[in-house]
Design a protein around this motif. Structure first.
Motif, PDB file in Angstrom:
ATOM      1  N   HIS A 190       0.799  -1.224   0.000  1.00 18.22           N
ATOM      2  CA  HIS A 190       0.000   0.000   0.000  1.00 18.22           C
ATOM      3  C   HIS A 190       0.838   1.284   0.000  1.00 18.22           C
ATOM      4  O   HIS A 190       0.309   2.369   0.217  1.00 18.22           O
ATOM      5  N   GLY A 191       2.144   1.167  -0.245  1.00 16.43           N
ATOM      6  CA  GLY A 191       2.990   2.346  -0.378  1.00 16.43           C
ATOM      7  C   GLY A 191       3.349   3.018   0.935  1.00 16.43           C
ATOM      8  O   GLY A 191       3.849   4.134   0.937  1.00 16.43           O
ATOM      9  N   ILE A 192       3.126   2.350   2.038  1.00 13.24           N
ATOM     10  CA  ILE A 192       3.490   2.899   3.347  1.00 13.24           C
ATOM     11  C   ILE A 192       4.985   2.701   3.587  1.00 13.24           C
ATOM     12  O   ILE A 192       5.631   3.513   4.237  1.00 13.24           O
ATOM     13  N   ARG A 193       5.530   1.641   3.027  1.00 11.81           N
ATOM     14  CA  ARG A 193       6.971   1.377   3.061  1.00 11.81           C
ATOM     15  C   ARG A 193       7.481   1.301   1.637  1.00 11.81           C
ATOM     16  O   ARG A 193       6.764   0.860   0.741  1.00 11.81           O
ATOM     17  N   GLY A 194       8.701   1.717   1.421  1.00  8.99           N
ATOM     18  CA  GLY A 194       9.311   1.620   0.107  1.00  8.99           C
ATOM     19  C   GLY A 194       8.894   2.716  -0.847  1.00  8.99           C
ATOM     20  O   GLY A 194       9.131   2.619  -2.046  1.00  8.99           O
ATOM     21  N   ALA A 195       8.276   3.763  -0.337  1.00  9.98           N
ATOM     22  CA  ALA A 195       7.818   4.858  -1.198  1.00  9.98           C
ATOM     23  C   ALA A 195       8.802   6.022  -1.224  1.00  9.98           C
ATOM     24  O   ALA A 195       8.771   6.823  -2.155  1.00  9.98           O
ATOM     25  N   ASP A 196       9.661   6.124  -0.231  1.00 10.98           N
ATOM     26  CA  ASP A 196      10.630   7.216  -0.185  1.00 10.98           C
ATOM     27  C   ASP A 196      11.650   7.045  -1.308  1.00 10.98           C
ATOM     28  O   ASP A 196      12.203   5.955  -1.497  1.00 10.98           O
ATOM     29  N   ALA A 197      11.908   8.089  -2.039  1.00  9.59           N
ATOM     30  CA  ALA A 197      12.810   8.036  -3.201  1.00  9.59           C
ATOM     31  C   ALA A 197      14.226   7.608  -2.829  1.00  9.59           C
ATOM     32  O   ALA A 197      14.964   7.100  -3.679  1.00  9.59           O
TER      33      ALA A 197
END
Length: 163
Positions: A28-35
């Motif tokens: 759901h993009g809560i982890r692994g979304a930071d560039a």
């Protein structure tokens, strides 16, 4: 068992509730979304292939069936100093680092030490735990402030290696 060449930590031995939560966070993009979270960004598309909660539960059950082992220690630090610093961690992760479900705190003992170092650095730098829906990550981001520098992180992880 993990694969350091792929920057993938050992998952065997981790609680299924934690594995499920992290897979959902990646999905759901809560982890692994930071560039700047290169390795988290590698995991996000993998988790996206899990179509529903049943698929996530099946993966977690499979991981729970894998044999656990002690990974090799690779981090150098002053474990005595790390023991003093770990007191802050102990209230959530337990004296033996086995994690405490009621605190939503995962196991730390028998986890790849290089992975623990990277995650503590990620929390400190806001790479992990910054998403508005990551309540547990926000807690870790705040608590990781006790570890003032990389040496403090290494010392703490050196102590965790002894648990």
């Amino acid at each position: 068992e993990g694969n350091v060449m792929l920057n993938a930590p050992k998952l065997a031995g981790q609680a299924d509730w934690y594995v499920k939560r992290q897979l959902k966070n990646f999905k759901h993009g809560i982890r692994g979304a930071d560039a700047t979270d290169t390795f988290g960004m590698q995991m996000a598309p993998m988790a996206a292939t899990l179509v529903d909660d049943a698929a996530i539960a099946n993966v977690a059950a499979y991981i729970a069936s894998l044999p656990d082992f002690l990974p090799p220690a690779t981090v150098q630090g002053d474990a005595s100093r790390g023991e003093e610093l770990y007191v802050t961690c102990e209230s959530c992760h337990g004296a033996a680092g086995l994690g405490i479900w009621s605190m939503s705190a995962p196991r730390l003992s028998r986890v790849n030490d290089w992975y623990l170092v990277r995650q503590l650095q990620n929390y400190k730098q806001g790479v992990r735990g910054a998403h508005p829906s990551d309540l547990h990550g926000k807690q870790m981001s705040l608590v990781s402030g006790v570890l003032r520098d990389d040496q403090s992180i290494n010392d703490t992880v050196a102590y965790i290696n002894k648990l």
